[in-house]
Design a protein around this motif. Structure first.
Motif, PDB file in Angstrom:
ATOM      1  N   LYS A 217       0.929  -1.334  -0.046  1.00  0.00           N
ATOM      2  CA  LYS A 217      -0.099   0.007  -0.010  1.00  0.00           C
ATOM      3  C   LYS A 217       0.706   1.203  -0.058  1.00  0.00           C
ATOM      4  CE  LYS A 217      -0.851  -0.261   5.128  1.00  0.00           C
ATOM      5  NZ  LYS A 217      -1.833  -0.328   6.159  1.00  0.00           N
ATOM      6  N   LYS A 218       1.993   1.157   0.501  1.00  0.00           N
ATOM      7  CA  LYS A 218       2.779   2.310   0.321  1.00  0.00           C
ATOM      8  C   LYS A 218       3.938   2.527  -0.783  1.00  0.00           C
ATOM      9  CE  LYS A 218       3.623   2.428   5.379  1.00  0.00           C
ATOM     10  NZ  LYS A 218       4.472   2.394   6.585  1.00  0.00           N
ATOM     11  N   LYS A 219       3.772   1.581  -1.713  1.00  0.00           N
ATOM     12  CA  LYS A 219       4.608   1.456  -2.965  1.00  0.00           C
ATOM     13  C   LYS A 219       3.811   1.982  -4.096  1.00  0.00           C
ATOM     14  CE  LYS A 219       6.817  -2.026  -3.851  1.00  0.00           C
ATOM     15  NZ  LYS A 219       7.623  -3.521  -4.195  1.00  0.00           N
ATOM     16  N   TYR A 220       2.508   1.625  -4.104  1.00  0.00           N
ATOM     17  CA  TYR A 220       1.820   1.961  -5.365  1.00  0.00           C
ATOM     18  C   TYR A 220       0.619   2.886  -4.890  1.00  0.00           C
ATOM     19  CZ  TYR A 220       3.725  -2.355  -6.591  1.00  0.00           C
ATOM     20  OH  TYR A 220       4.654  -3.722  -6.811  1.00  0.00           O
ATOM     21  N   ASP A 221       0.272   3.783  -6.334  1.00  0.00           N
ATOM     22  CA  ASP A 221      -0.751   4.649  -6.424  1.00  0.00           C
ATOM     23  C   ASP A 221      -2.030   4.025  -6.283  1.00  0.00           C
ATOM     24  OD1 ASP A 221       1.448   6.525  -6.559  1.00  0.00           O
ATOM     25  OD2 ASP A 221       1.225   6.752  -8.717  1.00  0.00           O
ATOM     26  N   TYR A 222      -2.019   2.910  -6.903  1.00  0.00           N
ATOM     27  CA  TYR A 222      -3.445   2.310  -6.903  1.00  0.00           C
ATOM     28  C   TYR A 222      -3.445   0.972  -6.719  1.00  0.00           C
ATOM     29  CZ  TYR A 222      -7.688   1.081  -9.740  1.00  0.00           C
ATOM     30  OH  TYR A 222      -8.751   0.647 -10.283  1.00  0.00           O
ATOM     31  N   ILE A 223      -4.266   0.485  -5.832  1.00  0.00           N
ATOM     32  CA  ILE A 223      -4.296  -1.136  -5.658  1.00  0.00           C
ATOM     33  C   ILE A 223      -5.734  -1.444  -5.548  1.00  0.00           C
ATOM     34  CG2 ILE A 223      -3.711  -2.926  -3.962  1.00  0.00           C
ATOM     35  CD1 ILE A 223      -1.299  -1.189  -2.985  1.00  0.00           C
ATOM     36  N   ARG A 224      -6.124  -2.741  -6.335  1.00  0.00           N
ATOM     37  CA  ARG A 224      -7.188  -3.225  -6.160  1.00  0.00           C
ATOM     38  C   ARG A 224      -7.348  -4.645  -6.280  1.00  0.00           C
ATOM     39  NH1 ARG A 224      -7.691   1.187  -5.307  1.00  0.00           N
ATOM     40  NH2 ARG A 224      -9.349   3.063  -6.202  1.00  0.00           N
ATOM     41  N   ALA A 225      -8.545  -5.163  -5.606  1.00  0.00           N
ATOM     42  CA  ALA A 225      -8.531  -6.527  -5.666  1.00  0.00           C
ATOM     43  C   ALA A 225     -10.117  -7.061  -6.362  1.00  0.00           C
ATOM     44  CB  ALA A 225      -8.650  -7.277  -4.223  1.00  0.00           C
ATOM     45  N   ILE A 226      -9.900  -8.346  -7.110  1.00  0.00           N
ATOM     46  CA  ILE A 226     -11.200  -8.743  -7.737  1.00  0.00           C
ATOM     47  C   ILE A 226     -11.214 -10.273  -7.455  1.00  0.00           C
ATOM     48  CG2 ILE A 226      -9.887  -8.683 -10.155  1.00  0.00           C
ATOM     49  CD1 ILE A 226     -12.506  -8.078 -11.396  1.00  0.00           C
ATOM     50  N   ASN A 283     -22.672  -7.926   1.704  1.00  0.00           N
ATOM     51  CA  ASN A 283     -22.319  -7.836   2.969  1.00  0.00           C
ATOM     52  C   ASN A 283     -21.418  -9.283   2.733  1.00  0.00           C
ATOM     53  OD1 ASN A 283     -21.132  -7.433   5.510  1.00  0.00           O
ATOM     54  ND2 ASN A 283     -22.863  -8.335   6.406  1.00  0.00           N
ATOM     55  N   LEU A 284     -20.885  -9.751   1.562  1.00  0.00           N
ATOM     56  CA  LEU A 284     -20.202 -11.046   1.366  1.00  0.00           C
ATOM     57  C   LEU A 284     -18.718 -11.174   2.421  1.00  0.00           C
ATOM     58  CD1 LEU A 284     -20.325 -11.314  -2.233  1.00  0.00           C
ATOM     59  CD2 LEU A 284     -21.739 -12.410  -0.599  1.00  0.00           C
ATOM     60  N   TYR A 285     -18.504 -12.085   2.950  1.00  0.00           N
ATOM     61  CA  TYR A 285     -17.250 -12.159   3.596  1.00  0.00           C
ATOM     62  C   TYR A 285     -16.099 -11.578   3.101  1.00  0.00           C
ATOM     63  CZ  TYR A 285     -13.406 -14.225   6.628  1.00  0.00           C
ATOM     64  OH  TYR A 285     -12.547 -14.459   7.218  1.00  0.00           O
ATOM     65  N   ILE A 286     -15.668 -12.068   1.790  1.00  0.00           N
ATOM     66  CA  ILE A 286     -14.623 -11.578   1.379  1.00  0.00           C
ATOM     67  C   ILE A 286     -14.646 -10.122   0.955  1.00  0.00           C
ATOM     68  CG2 ILE A 286     -15.237 -11.961  -1.228  1.00  0.00           C
ATOM     69  CD1 ILE A 286     -12.229 -13.746  -1.378  1.00  0.00           C
ATOM     70  N   LEU A 287     -15.719  -9.475   0.516  1.00  0.00           N
ATOM     71  CA  LEU A 287     -15.524  -8.069   0.321  1.00  0.00           C
ATOM     72  C   LEU A 287     -15.388  -7.420   1.753  1.00  0.00           C
ATOM     73  CD1 LEU A 287     -18.504  -7.871  -2.425  1.00  0.00           C
ATOM     74  CD2 LEU A 287     -15.820  -7.824  -2.665  1.00  0.00           C
ATOM     75  N   ARG A 288     -16.117  -7.899   2.643  1.00  0.00           N
ATOM     76  CA  ARG A 288     -15.829  -7.341   4.091  1.00  0.00           C
ATOM     77  C   ARG A 288     -14.744  -7.410   4.857  1.00  0.00           C
ATOM     78  NH1 ARG A 288     -19.634 -10.457   5.943  1.00  0.00           N
ATOM     79  NH2 ARG A 288     -18.495 -11.736   7.544  1.00  0.00           N
ATOM     80  N   GLN A 289     -14.037  -8.384   4.459  1.00  0.00           N
ATOM     81  CA  GLN A 289     -12.596  -8.621   5.138  1.00  0.00           C
ATOM     82  C   GLN A 289     -11.315  -8.246   4.460  1.00  0.00           C
ATOM     83  OE1 GLN A 289     -12.387  -9.670   8.330  1.00  0.00           O
ATOM     84  NE2 GLN A 289     -14.512  -9.897   8.409  1.00  0.00           N
ATOM     85  N   LEU A 290     -11.519  -7.925   3.121  1.00  0.00           N
ATOM     86  CA  LEU A 290     -10.456  -7.513   2.151  1.00  0.00           C
ATOM     87  C   LEU A 290     -10.148  -6.077   2.629  1.00  0.00           C
ATOM     88  CD1 LEU A 290     -11.075  -9.469  -1.157  1.00  0.00           C
ATOM     89  CD2 LEU A 290      -9.204  -9.724   0.338  1.00  0.00           C
ATOM     90  N   GLU A 291      -8.917  -5.774   2.835  1.00  0.00           N
ATOM     91  CA  GLU A 291      -8.587  -4.646   3.119  1.00  0.00           C
ATOM     92  C   GLU A 291      -8.406  -3.577   1.985  1.00  0.00           C
ATOM     93  OE1 GLU A 291      -5.169  -4.531   5.721  1.00  0.00           O
ATOM     94  OE2 GLU A 291      -6.044  -5.819   7.206  1.00  0.00           O
ATOM     95  N   PRO A 292      -7.803  -4.198   0.919  1.00  0.00           N
ATOM     96  CA  PRO A 292      -7.992  -3.109  -0.342  1.00  0.00           C
ATOM     97  C   PRO A 292      -9.293  -2.987  -0.951  1.00  0.00           C
ATOM     98  CG  PRO A 292      -6.988  -5.188  -1.088  1.00  0.00           C
ATOM     99  CD  PRO A 292      -7.202  -5.270   0.429  1.00  0.00           C
ATOM    100  N   PRO A 293      -9.548  -1.792  -1.782  1.00  0.00           N
ATOM    101  CA  PRO A 293     -10.768  -1.943  -2.301  1.00  0.00           C
ATOM    102  C   PRO A 293     -11.191  -2.935  -3.315  1.00  0.00           C
ATOM    103  CG  PRO A 293      -9.789   0.272  -2.385  1.00  0.00           C
ATOM    104  CD  PRO A 293      -8.603  -0.632  -1.785  1.00  0.00           C
ATOM    105  N   SER A 294     -12.269  -3.570  -3.173  1.00  0.00           N
ATOM    106  CA  SER A 294     -12.369  -4.898  -3.834  1.00  0.00           C
ATOM    107  C   SER A 294     -13.740  -4.994  -4.452  1.00  0.00           C
ATOM    108  CB  SER A 294     -12.080  -6.044  -2.815  1.00  0.00           C
ATOM    109  OG  SER A 294     -10.954  -5.770  -2.135  1.00  0.00           O
ATOM    110  N   ILE A 295     -13.828  -5.916  -5.363  1.00  0.00           N
ATOM    111  CA  ILE A 295     -15.129  -6.041  -6.166  1.00  0.00           C
ATOM    112  C   ILE A 295     -15.256  -7.512  -6.516  1.00  0.00           C
ATOM    113  CG2 ILE A 295     -15.570  -3.928  -7.216  1.00  0.00           C
ATOM    114  CD1 ILE A 295     -15.069  -5.138  -9.882  1.00  0.00           C
ATOM    115  N   LEU A 296     -16.496  -8.208  -6.422  1.00  0.00           N
ATOM    116  CA  LEU A 296     -16.965  -9.606  -6.984  1.00  0.00           C
ATOM    117  C   LEU A 296     -17.559  -9.558  -8.223  1.00  0.00           C
ATOM    118  CD1 LEU A 296     -17.437 -12.666  -4.550  1.00  0.00           C
ATOM    119  CD2 LEU A 296     -18.993 -12.103  -6.621  1.00  0.00           C
ATOM    120  N   VAL A 297     -17.047 -10.271  -8.990  1.00  0.00           N
ATOM    121  CA  VAL A 297     -17.920 -10.079 -10.311  1.00  0.00           C
ATOM    122  C   VAL A 297     -18.505 -11.419 -10.695  1.00  0.00           C
ATOM    123  CG1 VAL A 297     -17.449  -9.676 -12.826  1.00  0.00           C
ATOM    124  CG2 VAL A 297     -16.174  -8.526 -11.274  1.00  0.00           C
ATOM    125  N   GLU A 298     -19.553 -11.487 -11.178  1.00  0.00           N
ATOM    126  CA  GLU A 298     -20.317 -12.684 -11.602  1.00  0.00           C
ATOM    127  C   GLU A 298     -20.516 -12.492 -13.007  1.00  0.00           C
ATOM    128  OE1 GLU A 298     -21.124 -15.447 -10.021  1.00  0.00           O
ATOM    129  OE2 GLU A 298     -21.468 -14.834  -7.949  1.00  0.00           O
TER     130      GLU A 298
END
Length: 338
Positions: A217-226, A283-298
């Motif tokens: 988080k200190k190295k990059y300007d933009y971090i996301r999880a999917i 309120n899915l577990y994985i979205l609730r618990q992941l620290e970086p901004p995150s989305i789940l795609v179906e």
């Protein structure tokens, strides 16, 4: 441009090789016997074989061999032995073997995402195939198609200079162009066996991402999880791609940007059809618990005949990856202040 690849039972972390303990476990790969399995972990010699057989007495088959899909305990390294990773198995940079031999060479197209980092999670895997659809005698497993889309998205992002971590991996399956993907349970969570318990599975991948994020988080300007999935609903229910986000402004912005980009692409390639994909906070577990901004795609309903075409067609799987990669860049432009 970087990718950090953790292959099969090889655990490579940012701090170098990690010493194994007696409690560490791994799955065998195709063709493994006891000797080849142990050799991969630098456990060479009769004493290791004896320890291994004693520790795994209830896991060895009637022929004295190993079973694919069964996890085995690994003996502790003896003090006089030194554990080292074969250099050929450690891959970082522009020649990642994770995509398969044909696609392992990557030609950079841009560096527009050089300050971006992504954690890409393929839904399910290991003992959990996810949703299953049947076509005649064939079984279509969600995790195989989600993984193929994941690899395609990863490669696209790398070609734009991004740093990418693939969280769920298969040691044998690269990007595949077949319509019907073979099913397996060889997937690991960055080298660790995937637990059978659902909550433990989710916690494992969340912990992996959060540990990486704490450093990145200190190295990059933009971090996301999917987290990429294929849905399972009534056979008659046709759905478009939809996006779940957490209670986080950046997560919602990413989901909305993806939805809007997909809508634009549908209007371009299928004018008049309309796009029914939606954005929703869950309120899915994985979205609730992941620290970086995150989305789940179906990506579609695997039970629906028309939606299945979206994942069975290699061109459609590539299009999904292309559109998600471009939508990430659109979100990057909105989120990163110059």
């Amino acid at each position: 441009m970087k990718i950090y690849f953790f292959r099969a039972v090889i655990w490579i972390f940012l701090f170098g090789a990690i010493q194994l303990t007696a409690q560490d476990m791994a799955y065998p790969v195709e063709g493994d016997g006891v000797l080849s399995f142990l050799r991969r972990w630098n456990r060479v010699g009769d004493s290791y074989v004896q320890e291994f057989m004693e520790m795994n007495a209830d896991r060895i088959n009637d022929q004295g061999g190993l079973e694919l899909g069964t996890v085995y305990l690994i003996p502790s390294l003896h003090p006089e032995d030194e554990y080292s990773l074969p250099e050929a198995m450690v891959t970082e940079g522009t020649n990642p073997i994770i995509f398969g031999k044909k696609l392992s060479d990557i030609t950079p197209q841009s560096n527009r995402l050089k300050n971006a980092c992504f954690y890409i999670i393929s839904g399910h895997g290991g003992p959990d195939p996810g949703a299953i659809a049947r076509m005649g005698n064939r079984q279509l497993h969600e995790d195989e198609y989600a993984y193929d889309i994941t690899l395609r998205l990863t490669r696209n992002l790398m070609m734009d200079g991004a740093t990418v971590y693939v969280i769920i991996q298969d040691p044998n399956d690269g990007i595949r162009d077949e319509m019907y993907l073979n099913n397996s349970n060889n997937e690991t969570c960055m080298g660790d066996p995937i637990p059978r318990d659902q909550l433990e599975r989710l916690k494992q991948r969340v912990d992996k991402v959060n540990r990486l994020y704490e450093r990145d988080k200190k190295k990059y300007d933009y971090i996301r999880a999917i987290d990429i999935h294929v849905d399972s609903r009534n056979k008659g229910k046709r759905i478009d791609v939809f996006f779940y986000h957490s209670n986080d402004k950046q997560s919602k912005l990413l989901a909305t940007t993806m939805r809007d980009f997909f809508r634009m692409k549908y209007d371009t390639h299928q004018p008049g059809r309309g796009f029914g994909g939606f954005v929703e906070q869950r309120n899915l577990y994985i979205l609730r618990q992941l620290e970086p901004p995150s989305i789940l795609v179906e990506t579609g309903n695997i039970q629906n005949e028309f939606d299945r075409k979206r994942i069975l067609s290699v061109n459609n799987r590539q299009a999904l990856a292309n559109w998600m990669a471009q939508a990430f860049f659109e979100d990057y432009k909105k989120s990163v202040k110059k």
